[in-house]
Design a protein around this motif. Structure first.
Motif, PDB file in Angstrom:
ATOM      1  N   ALA A   1      51.047  13.509  20.316  1.00  0.00           N
ATOM      2  CA  ALA A   1      50.638  14.984  20.160  1.00  0.00           C
ATOM      3  C   ALA A   1      50.822  15.858  21.424  1.00  0.00           C
ATOM      4  O   ALA A   1      50.896  17.055  21.240  1.00  0.00           O
ATOM      5  CB  ALA A   1      49.134  14.498  19.914  1.00  0.00           C
ATOM      6  N   LEU A   2      50.761  15.238  22.703  1.00  0.00           N
ATOM      7  CA  LEU A   2      50.673  16.108  23.792  1.00  0.00           C
ATOM      8  C   LEU A   2      52.067  17.029  23.816  1.00  0.00           C
ATOM      9  O   LEU A   2      51.991  18.099  24.336  1.00  0.00           O
ATOM     10  CB  LEU A   2      50.542  15.449  25.045  1.00  0.00           C
ATOM     11  N   PRO A   3      53.288  16.551  23.412  1.00  0.00           N
ATOM     12  CA  PRO A   3      54.336  17.523  23.335  1.00  0.00           C
ATOM     13  C   PRO A   3      54.203  18.724  22.562  1.00  0.00           C
ATOM     14  O   PRO A   3      54.925  19.764  22.615  1.00  0.00           O
ATOM     15  CB  PRO A   3      55.474  16.452  22.742  1.00  0.00           C
TER      16      PRO A   3
ATOM     17  N   GLY B   1      53.125  21.282  24.702  1.00  0.00           N
ATOM     18  CA  GLY B   1      54.212  21.804  25.832  1.00  0.00           C
ATOM     19  C   GLY B   1      54.175  20.829  27.143  1.00  0.00           C
ATOM     20  O   GLY B   1      54.632  20.694  28.023  1.00  0.00           O
ATOM     21  N   ILE B   2      53.453  19.519  26.639  1.00  0.00           N
ATOM     22  CA  ILE B   2      53.243  18.348  27.772  1.00  0.00           C
ATOM     23  C   ILE B   2      54.138  17.294  27.340  1.00  0.00           C
ATOM     24  O   ILE B   2      53.487  16.528  26.277  1.00  0.00           O
ATOM     25  CB  ILE B   2      51.827  17.998  28.149  1.00  0.00           C
TER      26      ILE B   2
ATOM     27  N   GLY C   1      56.670  10.508  29.360  1.00  0.00           N
ATOM     28  CA  GLY C   1      57.589   9.274  29.128  1.00  0.00           C
ATOM     29  C   GLY C   1      56.562   8.231  28.757  1.00  0.00           C
ATOM     30  O   GLY C   1      55.415   8.308  28.914  1.00  0.00           O
ATOM     31  N   PRO C   2      57.171   7.141  28.443  1.00  0.00           N
ATOM     32  CA  PRO C   2      56.421   6.057  27.790  1.00  0.00           C
ATOM     33  C   PRO C   2      55.577   5.442  28.894  1.00  0.00           C
ATOM     34  O   PRO C   2      54.607   5.016  28.656  1.00  0.00           O
ATOM     35  CB  PRO C   2      57.456   4.922  27.301  1.00  0.00           C
ATOM     36  N   MET C   3      56.206   5.325  29.966  1.00  0.00           N
ATOM     37  CA  MET C   3      55.360   4.500  30.913  1.00  0.00           C
ATOM     38  C   MET C   3      53.931   5.447  31.427  1.00  0.00           C
ATOM     39  O   MET C   3      52.976   4.959  31.562  1.00  0.00           O
ATOM     40  CB  MET C   3      56.104   4.413  32.341  1.00  0.00           C
ATOM     41  N   ALA C   4      54.151   6.629  31.602  1.00  0.00           N
ATOM     42  CA  ALA C   4      53.198   7.753  31.941  1.00  0.00           C
ATOM     43  C   ALA C   4      52.221   7.836  30.828  1.00  0.00           C
ATOM     44  O   ALA C   4      50.842   7.673  30.874  1.00  0.00           O
ATOM     45  CB  ALA C   4      53.851   9.213  32.391  1.00  0.00           C
ATOM     46  N   ALA C   5      52.702   7.792  29.686  1.00  0.00           N
ATOM     47  CA  ALA C   5      51.562   7.935  28.613  1.00  0.00           C
ATOM     48  C   ALA C   5      50.976   6.590  28.484  1.00  0.00           C
ATOM     49  O   ALA C   5      49.746   6.649  28.252  1.00  0.00           O
ATOM     50  CB  ALA C   5      52.550   8.272  27.285  1.00  0.00           C
TER      51      ALA C   5
END
Length: 214
Positions: A71-73, A76-77, A80-84
């Motif tokens: 959803a964040l993309p 505009g945010i 990556g998988p690790m950060a998410a």
């Protein structure tokens, strides 16, 4: 199972520990901050924190991870998988930790705080010398329980492609057509991680009486 199979699950265990540790490292102090906002009844912020805690506690970890990752993309945010994964686990554990801290704050004897204020003790010193030591002791069992739940919730990060213990065991079982050994080994690894957390709790509890006399 071959030695490589065991090693692949151990590597996944390191991933599980890393994600859990980072989310706990951020989630515990954030939870304390949120609890203090509610305890102090800070206008507006207290209501916002209450809504945040209620929503996050009712949201499964898998749903929260998928929401953040996909959803964040749209706003505009892009993470990556690790950060998410770390962000989702931190948001989740911070909400639960907030309630643990708040419970200890509610039971804190306010007369001690008022007495320190009557002697003109600065607010930061009052919190550091009087409030926090007692709240920390009362919250420790609940915080460790939440940490163990956080470790056991970490398989949720597999939905965005991260290989943790359960996913690695599933892969090994699918490749060898014998799922029992990898999942038994995964159970042993989870038990070791939780044992370390519980052992750390007991060591901290044993130190507390000594520190209180110094």
């Amino acid at each position: 199972m071959s030695a490589y199979d065991y090693w692949s699950i151990v590597q996944a265990a390191l991933t599980t520990v890393s994600f859990s540790f980072v989310s706990i490292l951020f989630g515990v102090p954030i939870g304390l901050g949120l609890a203090l906002l509610r305890w102090a009844r800070v206008p507006v912020f207290s209501q916002i924190v209450t809504g945040y805690v209620s929503i996050v506690r009712s949201c499964p970890a898998v749903t929260l991870i998928l929401l953040i990752y996909f959803a964040l993309p749209q706003f505009g945010i892009s993470l990556g998988p690790m950060a998410a994964g770390v962000l989702a686990l931190t948001i989740s554990t911070a909400a639960f930790n907030s309630e643990i801290w708040r419970s200890a704050l509610i039971n804190f004897p306010v007369d001690q705080y008022d007495a320190a204020r009557a002697f003109a003790m600065p607010r930061a010193l009052r919190f550091r010398r009087i409030v926090f030591p007692q709240v920390w002791r009362a919250s420790l069992p609940g915080l460790v329980s939440e940490m163990t739940l956080q470790v056991k919730s970490s398989p949720a990060i597999a939905v965005i492609g991260i290989v943790e213990i359960t996913r690695a065991a599933l892969r090994v079982g699918a490749r060898t057509y014998d799922p029992l050994p990898p999942f038994m080994f995964a159970l042993v690894l989870y038990s070791l991680i939780v044992y370390v957390l519980v052992k750390a709790q007991r060591l901290l509890e044993q130190r507390q009486p000594i520190e209180s006399r110094t």
